[in-house]
Write a protein that holds these residues in place. Structure first.
Motif, PDB file in Angstrom:
ATOM      1  N   GLU A 241       0.688  -0.746   0.271  1.00 40.63           N
ATOM      2  CA  GLU A 241       0.128  -0.091  -0.080  1.00 40.63           C
ATOM      3  C   GLU A 241       1.137   1.333  -0.008  1.00 40.63           C
ATOM      4  OE1 GLU A 241      -2.540  -0.383   3.399  1.00 40.63           O
ATOM      5  OE2 GLU A 241      -4.070  -1.399   2.219  1.00 40.63           O
TER       6      GLU A 241
ATOM      7  N   ILE B   1       3.829   1.312  -1.097  1.00 40.11           N
ATOM      8  CA  ILE B   1       4.616   0.964  -2.545  1.00 40.11           C
ATOM      9  C   ILE B   1       3.061   2.265  -3.452  1.00 40.11           C
ATOM     10  CG2 ILE B   1       5.305   0.646  -5.068  1.00 40.11           C
ATOM     11  CD1 ILE B   1       7.266  -0.497  -3.236  1.00 40.11           C
ATOM     12  N   TYR B   2       2.098   1.399  -3.211  1.00 41.58           N
ATOM     13  CA  TYR B   2       1.077   2.347  -4.775  1.00 41.58           C
ATOM     14  C   TYR B   2       0.548   3.729  -3.895  1.00 41.58           C
ATOM     15  CZ  TYR B   2      -3.432   3.384  -5.688  1.00 41.58           C
ATOM     16  OH  TYR B   2      -4.570   3.150  -5.824  1.00 41.58           O
TER      17      TYR B   2
ATOM     18  N   PHE C  38       3.698   5.487  -5.579  1.00 38.49           N
ATOM     19  CA  PHE C  38       4.013   5.985  -6.627  1.00 38.49           C
ATOM     20  C   PHE C  38       2.833   6.777  -7.275  1.00 38.49           C
ATOM     21  CE2 PHE C  38       4.953   4.430 -11.207  1.00 38.49           C
ATOM     22  CZ  PHE C  38       3.744   4.613 -12.157  1.00 38.49           C
ATOM     23  N   ILE C  39       1.201   6.634  -6.777  1.00 40.34           N
ATOM     24  CA  ILE C  39      -0.189   7.551  -7.009  1.00 40.34           C
ATOM     25  C   ILE C  39       0.359   9.049  -7.502  1.00 40.34           C
ATOM     26  CG2 ILE C  39      -1.804   8.214  -6.892  1.00 40.34           C
ATOM     27  CD1 ILE C  39      -1.617   5.458  -8.523  1.00 40.34           C
TER      28      ILE C  39
ATOM     29  N   SER D 160       3.939  10.072  -8.777  1.00 43.96           N
ATOM     30  CA  SER D 160       3.181  10.521 -10.402  1.00 43.96           C
ATOM     31  C   SER D 160       1.887  11.286 -11.085  1.00 43.96           C
ATOM     32  CB  SER D 160       2.289   9.377 -11.256  1.00 43.96           C
ATOM     33  OG  SER D 160       1.077   8.825 -10.674  1.00 43.96           O
TER      34      SER D 160
ATOM     35  N   GLY E 283      -2.470  10.728  -8.095  1.00 42.69           N
ATOM     36  CA  GLY E 283      -2.978  11.764  -6.433  1.00 42.69           C
ATOM     37  C   GLY E 283      -4.665  10.926  -6.964  1.00 42.69           C
TER      38      GLY E 283
ATOM     39  N   TYR F 133      -5.498   6.826  -0.733  1.00 38.82           N
ATOM     40  CA  TYR F 133      -4.610   7.774   0.147  1.00 38.82           C
ATOM     41  C   TYR F 133      -4.132   8.140   0.631  1.00 38.82           C
ATOM     42  CZ  TYR F 133      -4.531   1.997   0.122  1.00 38.82           C
ATOM     43  OH  TYR F 133      -5.557   0.428   0.475  1.00 38.82           O
TER      44      TYR F 133
ATOM     45  N   THR G  84      -2.803  11.198 -15.599  1.00 34.71           N
ATOM     46  CA  THR G  84      -2.865  11.933 -14.284  1.00 34.71           C
ATOM     47  C   THR G  84      -3.882  12.568 -13.088  1.00 34.71           C
ATOM     48  OG1 THR G  84      -1.247  13.452 -14.627  1.00 34.71           O
ATOM     49  CG2 THR G  84      -0.380  11.260 -15.176  1.00 34.71           C
ATOM     50  N   VAL G  85      -5.072  12.435 -14.230  1.00 29.30           N
ATOM     51  CA  VAL G  85      -5.360  13.433 -13.684  1.00 29.30           C
ATOM     52  C   VAL G  85      -6.481  12.495 -12.262  1.00 29.30           C
ATOM     53  CG1 VAL G  85      -8.254  13.550 -13.903  1.00 29.30           C
ATOM     54  CG2 VAL G  85      -7.171  14.006 -15.409  1.00 29.30           C
ATOM     55  N   GLY G  86      -6.879  11.241 -12.259  1.00 26.49           N
ATOM     56  CA  GLY G  86      -6.692  10.461 -11.415  1.00 26.49           C
ATOM     57  C   GLY G  86      -7.801  11.468 -10.287  1.00 26.49           C
TER      58      GLY G  86
ATOM     59  N   ARG H 138      -4.354  -2.873  -7.599  1.00 31.97           N
ATOM     60  CA  ARG H 138      -3.521  -1.274  -7.142  1.00 31.97           C
ATOM     61  C   ARG H 138      -2.142  -1.575  -7.929  1.00 31.97           C
ATOM     62  NH1 ARG H 138      -5.951  -0.978  -1.676  1.00 31.97           N
ATOM     63  NH2 ARG H 138      -4.344  -2.530  -1.066  1.00 31.97           N
TER      64      ARG H 138
ATOM     65  N   ILE I  22      -0.163   0.192 -10.886  1.00 31.60           N
ATOM     66  CA  ILE I  22       0.729   0.759 -11.150  1.00 31.60           C
ATOM     67  C   ILE I  22       1.759   0.200 -12.834  1.00 31.60           C
ATOM     68  CG2 ILE I  22       3.587   0.885 -10.072  1.00 31.60           C
ATOM     69  CD1 ILE I  22       1.585   0.430  -7.593  1.00 31.60           C
TER      70      ILE I  22
ATOM     71  N   ILE J 218       2.240   6.111 -18.841  1.00 31.69           N
ATOM     72  CA  ILE J 218       1.830   7.889 -18.133  1.00 31.69           C
ATOM     73  C   ILE J 218       3.173   8.816 -19.771  1.00 31.69           C
ATOM     74  CG2 ILE J 218       2.538   9.915 -17.368  1.00 31.69           C
ATOM     75  CD1 ILE J 218       1.545   7.774 -14.937  1.00 31.69           C
TER      76      ILE J 218
END
Lengths: 252, 245
Positions: free
Chosen positions: A200, A202-203, A206-207, A210, A213, A217, B93-95, B107, B111, B118
């Motif tokens: 979690e 690492i996830y 990374f999110i 990058s 977002g 978390y 990368t909007v997310g 998950r 990644i 990307i």
């Protein structure tokens, strides 16, 4: 003929992009669908059980209450516990600062977001000037990082290595140390401070780096944990350097 | 000096946002508190802890993206269309985060998917941006030929492109959104900007309102808008960075 091949390249690129998206969508669907169904069943069971226990409550009143509750949650107000917890604001200066940071870095977690029209409009203009500023800033931080690599390169050159080998080695070094310092170590750190599992962490790392977002978390948001005072400052510094590292990586 | 400016800028933004949002938040909190006490008062059989548990359960469900309204087990959100939109939100990368993988496998796949997606997205946006620039230059060349202007044509074309882009990507879409989503114009504008700049809070997301029906072309048009709008905004930001430096 050159024009033709250029057009072909672009067409291939577009096609490849959409194929990539389609494949990804299929995989996500396959992975997530069943988990979602289970959660839905659990949630509606909970609702049923509650209604059964309190038969005086009509369904309509229940729906109304839940509507209000969800609206409050969407506004970032979590009504758990007693009234004293309402004193802590989501928009105190430290939270607002962190929020402003997520705006200019375009991470945009979304756990906190402006609800007033004024706040939203301000957010737009703030980002309009903040994002270029952030990019320029990261550029300079990145330059500092690349200086380190250059020093290493010079050191190796003096030892008599060939240029190609040096380039390869410094790139490898840059990549490896970056992954260690910005992805692996912080995940261990988060294991301790947030109680997440390593994967979690690492996830999340990374999110965040990058700039995707998601916001599923976020650091420092668990109400039942104690964070030491400069925790979020440390995290912010990590984000800054991590982003600069990633930007450099892309330039290479 | 740059560091100071940066920190100062972020700090300034924080202060302003705090001033703008705090009052509304206090109001919402008070409103909800009132609601809760009213509910408890009306149904004296309802005990505090049970209500507490219910509230926590609802919050938990909400965070996993499930709303408990109505009887229907509404549309799954990880259906193909939802997953596709999620993939887009990941690699651009909007997310948004209104939908995010809850399984560990999801998950990890996310990644890896983003790791390659990307750069792919960046390359594509770059291509689109170059095409746009080429188009603008082409037009300005034509104008120079026709009217024998010199440097003015280029400047004129650039401003023209800026204004058209502004209209097409930021000023007109909110009208579509207020029709289809029921947002105000200001909310639509806010959403457009937050999406195209890839910040993507997720407080507003197109096509997720369960009470509304959307035409079949809706999501496709949105995806196209996102792609071209991002490419355009990236160009604008690149130019403004050149100006800054």
């Amino acid at each position: 003929k050159a024009m033709c091949s250029g057009r072909l390249q672009t067409a291939l690129l577009v096609a490849g992009y959409f194929v990539y998206l389609l494949v990804g969508a299929a995989v996500f669907q396959a992975l997530e669908r069943t988990a979602e169904k289970q959660e839905k069943m659990a949630a509606s069971q909970m609702k049923e059980a509650f209604l059964q226990n309190f038969t005086q409550l009509t369904v309509a009143e229940m729906e109304q209450f839940m509507k209000n509750l969800i609206e409050a949650i969407q506004n970032g107000v979590y009504p758990v516990g007693n009234e004293s917890q309402f004193e802590e604001s989501n928009w105190d200066f430290s939270n607002s600062f962190f929020f402003a940071g997520t705006v200019v870095s375009t991470i945009g977690y979304g756990t906190l977001h402006p609800k007033t029209a004024g706040g939203q409009i301000f957010c737009v203009f703030f980002a309009l000037f903040g994002i270029p500023l952030n990019i320029v800033f990261l550029h300079h931080v990145g330059k500092m990082l690349s200086l380190l690599c250059k020093k290493l390169g010079e050191f190796l050159y003096e030892k008599g290595m060939r240029k190609k080998k040096i380039k390869f080695l410094t790139l490898l070094f840059f990549l490896a140390t970056g992954i260690l310092v910005f992805l692996c170590l912080p995940s261990v750190f988060f294991q301790i401070t947030e109680g997440w599992s390593y994967s979690e962490g690492i996830y999340f790392a990374f999110i965040t780096l990058s700039t995707i977002g998601f916001g599923d978390y976020v650091v420092g948001k668990q109400s039942d944990r104690k964070y030491f005072s400069y925790y979020r400052v440390l995290v912010a510094i990590w984000i800054l350097f991590g982003l600069a590292w990633i930007a450099l990586l892309f330039n290479l | 000096v740059l560091l100071a400016t940066y920190m100062g800028y972020v700090g300034l933004g924080a202060a302003v946002l705090q001033a703008l949002e705090r009052p509304a938040e206090v109001q919402a909190a008070q409103h909800l508190l009132q609601e809760r006490w009213e509910l408890l008062a009306n149904h004296t059989c309802l005990q505090g802890p049970a209500l507490q548990r219910l509230i926590e359960g609802i919050i938990q469900a909400y965070k996993s993206g499930i709303t408990l309204q109505g009887n229907t087990t509404s549309l799954g959100r990880w259906d193909y269309s939802g997953s596709f939109f999620f993939s887009i939100s990941a690699i651009t990368t909007v997310g948004y985060g209104n939908l995010s993988p809850s399984t560990a496998a999801g998950r990890i796949f996310c990644i890896v998917f983003a790791l390659f997606g990307i750069p792919l997205n960046l390359v594509l946006l770059n291509e689109i941006g170059q095409l746009m620039l080429l188009g603008v230059q082409h037009c300005s060349c034509r104008l120079e030929e026709m009217f024998h202007w010199q440097n003015k044509a280029s400047f004129l074309m650039k401003t023209c492109a800026l204004v058209t882009g502004l209209l097409l990507f930021l000023l007109l879409p909110p009208l579509l959104f207020s029709d289809k989503e029921g947002w105000s114009y200001e909310e639509g504008f806010y959403y457009s900007f937050i999406t195209l700049s890839t910040i993507g809070f997720g407080d507003y997301v197109v096509g997720t309102n369960p009470d509304r029906t959307y035409p079949s072309w809706y999501k496709n048009v949105i995806s196209l808008w996102i792609l071209f709008g991002m490419a355009w905004l990236a160009l604008v930001i690149k130019f403004s960075i050149n100006l800054l430096e």
